[in-house]
Design a protein around this motif. Structure first.
Motif, PDB file in Angstrom:
ATOM      1  N   LEU A  59       0.822  -1.209   0.000  1.00  0.00           N
ATOM      2  CA  LEU A  59       0.000   0.000   0.000  1.00  0.00           C
ATOM      3  C   LEU A  59       0.855   1.257   0.000  1.00  0.00           C
ATOM      4  O   LEU A  59       0.493   2.261  -0.630  1.00  0.00           O
ATOM      5  CB  LEU A  59      -0.916  -0.006   1.224  1.00  0.00           C
ATOM      6  CG  LEU A  59      -2.056  -1.031   1.195  1.00  0.00           C
ATOM      7  CD1 LEU A  59      -2.692  -1.166   2.578  1.00  0.00           C
ATOM      8  CD2 LEU A  59      -3.102  -0.647   0.158  1.00  0.00           C
ATOM      9  N   LEU A  60       1.980   1.230   0.699  1.00  0.00           N
ATOM     10  CA  LEU A  60       2.837   2.412   0.755  1.00  0.00           C
ATOM     11  C   LEU A  60       3.727   2.545  -0.482  1.00  0.00           C
ATOM     12  O   LEU A  60       4.048   3.664  -0.894  1.00  0.00           O
ATOM     13  CB  LEU A  60       3.705   2.379   2.009  1.00  0.00           C
ATOM     14  CG  LEU A  60       2.963   2.585   3.333  1.00  0.00           C
ATOM     15  CD1 LEU A  60       3.915   2.451   4.516  1.00  0.00           C
ATOM     16  CD2 LEU A  60       2.278   3.955   3.366  1.00  0.00           C
ATOM     17  N   LEU A  61       4.114   1.435  -1.074  1.00  0.00           N
ATOM     18  CA  LEU A  61       4.921   1.503  -2.304  1.00  0.00           C
ATOM     19  C   LEU A  61       4.042   1.606  -3.544  1.00  0.00           C
ATOM     20  O   LEU A  61       4.538   1.932  -4.625  1.00  0.00           O
ATOM     21  CB  LEU A  61       5.821   0.270  -2.427  1.00  0.00           C
ATOM     22  CG  LEU A  61       6.891   0.074  -1.351  1.00  0.00           C
ATOM     23  CD1 LEU A  61       7.736  -1.162  -1.675  1.00  0.00           C
ATOM     24  CD2 LEU A  61       7.785   1.306  -1.226  1.00  0.00           C
ATOM     25  N   ARG A  62       2.757   1.309  -3.391  1.00  0.00           N
ATOM     26  CA  ARG A  62       1.796   1.303  -4.499  1.00  0.00           C
ATOM     27  C   ARG A  62       2.224   0.363  -5.615  1.00  0.00           C
ATOM     28  O   ARG A  62       2.097   0.665  -6.800  1.00  0.00           O
ATOM     29  CB  ARG A  62       1.576   2.715  -5.056  1.00  0.00           C
ATOM     30  CG  ARG A  62       1.049   3.726  -4.075  1.00  0.00           C
ATOM     31  CD  ARG A  62      -0.205   3.293  -3.389  1.00  0.00           C
ATOM     32  NE  ARG A  62      -1.315   3.010  -4.302  1.00  0.00           N
ATOM     33  CZ  ARG A  62      -2.465   2.480  -3.918  1.00  0.00           C
ATOM     34  NH1 ARG A  62      -2.649   2.137  -2.675  1.00  0.00           N
ATOM     35  NH2 ARG A  62      -3.425   2.269  -4.799  1.00  0.00           N
ATOM     36  N   ARG A  63       2.714  -0.782  -5.235  1.00  0.00           N
ATOM     37  CA  ARG A  63       3.040  -1.836  -6.201  1.00  0.00           C
ATOM     38  C   ARG A  63       3.017  -3.166  -5.474  1.00  0.00           C
ATOM     39  O   ARG A  63       3.049  -3.226  -4.246  1.00  0.00           O
ATOM     40  CB  ARG A  63       4.413  -1.609  -6.836  1.00  0.00           C
ATOM     41  CG  ARG A  63       5.595  -1.673  -5.867  1.00  0.00           C
ATOM     42  CD  ARG A  63       6.917  -1.685  -6.619  1.00  0.00           C
ATOM     43  NE  ARG A  63       8.079  -1.631  -5.752  1.00  0.00           N
ATOM     44  CZ  ARG A  63       8.587  -2.667  -5.097  1.00  0.00           C
ATOM     45  NH1 ARG A  63       8.009  -3.866  -5.192  1.00  0.00           N
ATOM     46  NH2 ARG A  63       9.664  -2.535  -4.333  1.00  0.00           N
ATOM     47  N   ASP A  64       2.946  -4.251  -6.258  1.00  0.00           N
ATOM     48  CA  ASP A  64       2.947  -5.579  -5.660  1.00  0.00           C
ATOM     49  C   ASP A  64       4.345  -5.927  -5.159  1.00  0.00           C
ATOM     50  O   ASP A  64       5.355  -5.534  -5.756  1.00  0.00           O
ATOM     51  CB  ASP A  64       2.504  -6.623  -6.679  1.00  0.00           C
ATOM     52  CG  ASP A  64       1.068  -6.417  -7.125  1.00  0.00           C
ATOM     53  OD1 ASP A  64       0.294  -5.824  -6.349  1.00  0.00           O
ATOM     54  OD2 ASP A  64       0.722  -6.844  -8.246  1.00  0.00           O
ATOM     55  N   ALA A  65       4.398  -6.664  -4.066  1.00  0.00           N
ATOM     56  CA  ALA A  65       5.681  -7.142  -3.553  1.00  0.00           C
ATOM     57  C   ALA A  65       6.257  -8.183  -4.509  1.00  0.00           C
ATOM     58  O   ALA A  65       5.520  -8.956  -5.129  1.00  0.00           O
ATOM     59  CB  ALA A  65       5.502  -7.741  -2.161  1.00  0.00           C
ATOM     60  N   GLU A  66       7.575  -8.185  -4.628  1.00  0.00           N
ATOM     61  CA  GLU A  66       8.266  -9.090  -5.534  1.00  0.00           C
ATOM     62  C   GLU A  66       9.269  -9.931  -4.747  1.00  0.00           C
ATOM     63  O   GLU A  66       9.550  -9.672  -3.571  1.00  0.00           O
ATOM     64  CB  GLU A  66       8.995  -8.282  -6.617  1.00  0.00           C
ATOM     65  CG  GLU A  66       8.090  -7.344  -7.398  1.00  0.00           C
ATOM     66  CD  GLU A  66       8.884  -6.369  -8.249  1.00  0.00           C
ATOM     67  OE1 GLU A  66      10.126  -6.318  -8.089  1.00  0.00           O
ATOM     68  OE2 GLU A  66       8.275  -5.665  -9.066  1.00  0.00           O
ATOM     69  N   LEU A  67       9.840 -10.944  -5.426  1.00  0.00           N
ATOM     70  CA  LEU A  67      10.850 -11.766  -4.773  1.00  0.00           C
ATOM     71  C   LEU A  67      12.038 -10.930  -4.319  1.00  0.00           C
ATOM     72  O   LEU A  67      12.652 -11.206  -3.290  1.00  0.00           O
ATOM     73  CB  LEU A  67      11.318 -12.874  -5.720  1.00  0.00           C
ATOM     74  CG  LEU A  67      10.315 -14.013  -5.970  1.00  0.00           C
ATOM     75  CD1 LEU A  67      10.884 -14.997  -6.975  1.00  0.00           C
ATOM     76  CD2 LEU A  67       9.947 -14.723  -4.677  1.00  0.00           C
ATOM     77  N   LEU A  68      12.369  -9.888  -5.093  1.00  0.00           N
ATOM     78  CA  LEU A  68      13.498  -9.046  -4.719  1.00  0.00           C
ATOM     79  C   LEU A  68      13.232  -8.260  -3.436  1.00  0.00           C
ATOM     80  O   LEU A  68      14.155  -7.708  -2.846  1.00  0.00           O
ATOM     81  CB  LEU A  68      13.830  -8.068  -5.857  1.00  0.00           C
ATOM     82  CG  LEU A  68      14.364  -8.692  -7.149  1.00  0.00           C
ATOM     83  CD1 LEU A  68      14.633  -7.605  -8.182  1.00  0.00           C
ATOM     84  CD2 LEU A  68      15.630  -9.487  -6.889  1.00  0.00           C
ATOM     85  N   ASP A  69      11.988  -8.215  -3.029  1.00  0.00           N
ATOM     86  CA  ASP A  69      11.633  -7.495  -1.804  1.00  0.00           C
ATOM     87  C   ASP A  69      11.720  -8.375  -0.565  1.00  0.00           C
ATOM     88  O   ASP A  69      11.423  -7.907   0.544  1.00  0.00           O
ATOM     89  CB  ASP A  69      10.205  -6.938  -1.909  1.00  0.00           C
ATOM     90  CG  ASP A  69      10.064  -5.887  -2.980  1.00  0.00           C
ATOM     91  OD1 ASP A  69      10.861  -4.935  -2.968  1.00  0.00           O
ATOM     92  OD2 ASP A  69       9.171  -6.026  -3.836  1.00  0.00           O
TER      93      ASP A  69
END
Length: 569
Positions: A351-361
């Motif tokens: 919600l704060l990054l306004r994008r889906d979480a990825e494996l790199l995260d």
């Protein structure tokens, strides 16, 4: 043993912990995902520096970073004093973030953010509300009360620094004078506003799981048998949505034969894969079963109907193999599940990054989850961890250095809240918040989610959003100019009265434009700079048409409020 679906954190942890027959020093580490690595696309450019570690990527400028954090944590743009503090000492960002988190508006922002997760702010309720004797309640207030219950519980947990486990174990809910008329609550007579209250109909204590509002939003048919409710609880609290699971369905099952379908749910591998865990989950919710939607039956919990799930579904209540008997058991089962804090971490990060979480995260998600746990499961440490992270502060793409990251787009609610803070204007009509309503306003036109047909806020601007911004800017500018003309404490025009011709006070006009740019955009411009020159030229053009200084100033302010910086931050 029933297998459990995994969150992103759990998936990557499983990969990282997988065993190998080879000695540790001879394993092929290239096959293992590196959470801090970046994707190499390949290039023949000898000047290409290659992928950057996420910890060293370029940050946003000071005023953009502070604006982003202020909007995300308070819903308003930073003040001139706050900007000056950060410019004087970049290390002040951390202190300012702590102040934003302590702001009373933080809880409102948590509710606004999680509204995209719960999707309870909707204008679609298929109930006969007239049966509840609330015809005198304005419809906007009625819908806000029903859809707001679950979000207000989330907001209370954030406001009071309660552990997130209270979301599923608390013996209280949040109620106001409207829900007190709809549902059996011990809300104080004669009071108004959202306050803690308790249900009086014998329902188990399970936080949002035992609230009526969320299950009015997610109703169940006889054939669905509360599976929808179970899936929504799983999606919201565990980040496991059964509806997005890939399945291999047997096309030979006769979907018109109810007996064949029920048999397939218990014997067909494609069905059993989900229903072996979903059906015991759904068996917890039969106390909310209603037989007459045209009466107040749906407004009460029915302990006598709790065991209906055993007959309808053929299973007893349970949570991934762990048996239970009531919603209170389910709440504690979820509270003890490690996927629950992992899911809350993923929600807040996305919600704060306004994008889906990825494996790199993965590495960063682990840090944020640890911050949540070390912070006694309170929301503030989790939010702080995210807004202090390199990904949140980034000005360039983590994989391709030098590529500008698209700035985050405001939600309709965030566009409205910053406009209101700047100008004092809230766009309403007949009691409806026109930016937040869809049936009577412009919510989806402004890129918003209506909770029923559109379930995600848009992440990029479109034509209709620009039209909404244009009209909102015009109305906001006209309002604040009129108000500041007669105010002893003007909101925006504190250096020059809007009824002053710019040629009568050139220095004052330049100072006023500098103040507007500073307040709205967080930037410092020169009194003789190109921005002032362009704004004065526009003022003169508008004055030639309108013939009134105030109207010309309203036009200039409209142009400033239509800037993309009010949409992208």
């Amino acid at each position: 043993m029933v297998s459990r679906p995994l969150t992103l954190l759990a998936v990557v942890a499983l990969v990282a912990c997988s065993s190998s027959d080879e000695p540790a020093d001879s394993q092929n580490t290239a096959a293992r995902p590196d959470p801090t690595a970046t994707v190499v696309t390949g290039t023949d450019d000898p000047t290409d520096p290659g992928p950057q570690p996420r910890e060293t990527i370029e940050e946003l400028s000071a005023h953009r970073l502070l604006t982003r954090a202020s909007l995300d944590l308070r819903g308003v743009r930073p003040s001139a004093d706050e900007l000056a503090r950060l410019e004087a000492d970049p290390a002040a960002y951390e202190t300012l973030v702590d102040e934003f988190l302590a702001d009373p508006r933080f809880a409102d922002r948590v509710m606004d953010l999680f509204a995209e997760i719960t999707l309870t702010r909707t204008e679609q309720y298929f109930l006969n509300l007239a049966a509840y004797g609330v015809e005198d309640v304005p419809q906007p207030d009625l819908l806000d009360a029903i859809g707001g219950e679950a979000l207000q519980v989330i907001g209370e947990v954030a406001r009071e620094d309660l552990p997130i486990t209270d979301l599923v174990t608390a013996d209280w809910t949040m109620a106001n004078e409207v829900t007190a008329r709809l549902w059996p609550l011990d809300y104080p007579e004669g009071e108004t506003g959202w306050k803690r209250a308790h249900y009086t109909d014998g329902r188990p204590a399970a936080g949002v799981l035992s609230g009526t509002g969320i299950w009015w939003r997610y109703q169940s048919t006889d054939s669905n048998a509360n599976r929808k409710r179970a899936n929504q609880a799983s999606r919201i609290l565990l980040c496991n949505d059964y509806l997005v699971r890939p399945i291999d369905f047997d096309r030979n099952v006769n979907l018109l034969d109810e007996e064949a379908i029920n048999d397939a749910l218990k014997t067909n591998p494609g069905c059993v894969n989900c229903h072996v865990s979903l059906d015991p989950f759904a068996a917890y919710f039969f106390g909310f079963t209603s037989f007459n939607p045209d009466s107040t039956d749906a407004g009460r919990y029915h302990p006598s109907r709790e065991r209906m799930g055993e007959d309808v579904l053929g299973v007893t209540p349970g949570f991934y193999g762990d048996p239970g008997s009531s919603l209170a058991d389910l709440g504690w089962q979820i509270a003890r599940d490690n996927r629950f804090p992992e899911c809350m971490t993923e929600h807040v990060t996305e919600l704060l990054l306004r994008r889906d979480a990825e494996l790199l995260d993965f590495a960063r998600l682990t840090e944020h989850r640890n911050a949540l746990i070390e912070g006694e499961l309170a929301f503030r440490p989790l939010f702080r961890s995210v807004v202090m992270s390199p990904e949140y502060r980034a000005a360039t793409d983590a994989g391709l250095p030098g590529t500008q990251v698209p700035l985050k787009m405001v939600t309709p609610g965030l566009l409205a809240s910053q406009m209101e803070d700047l100008t004092g204007f809230r766009w309403t009509g007949q009691g409806w918040d026109l930016v937040q309503s869809d049936q009577f306003g412009f919510l989806t036109l402004a890129g918003g989610a209506d909770g029923a047909f559109v379930t995600k806020h848009s992440r990029g601007p479109n034509v209709t959003l620009l039209l909404v911004q244009e009209r909102l800017a015009e109305a906001s500018a006209a309002y604040v100019v009129t108000e500041d003309l007669s105010s002893d404490s003007p909101r925006l025009f504190d250096r020059l009265s809007p009824d002053t011709h710019v040629d009568d006070d050139p220095a004052g006009a330049a100072a006023q434009l500098q103040g507007l740019h500073r307040r709205i955009f967080g930037t410092t411009i020169a009194a003789d700079g190109p921005e002032v020159e362009a704004n004065l030229a526009l003022w003169h053009d508008l004055f030639a048409i309108e013939g009134e200084p105030a109207a010309a100033w309203a036009g200039v302010l409209t142009a400033l409020l239509r800037d993309p910086d009010l949409l992208l931050y």
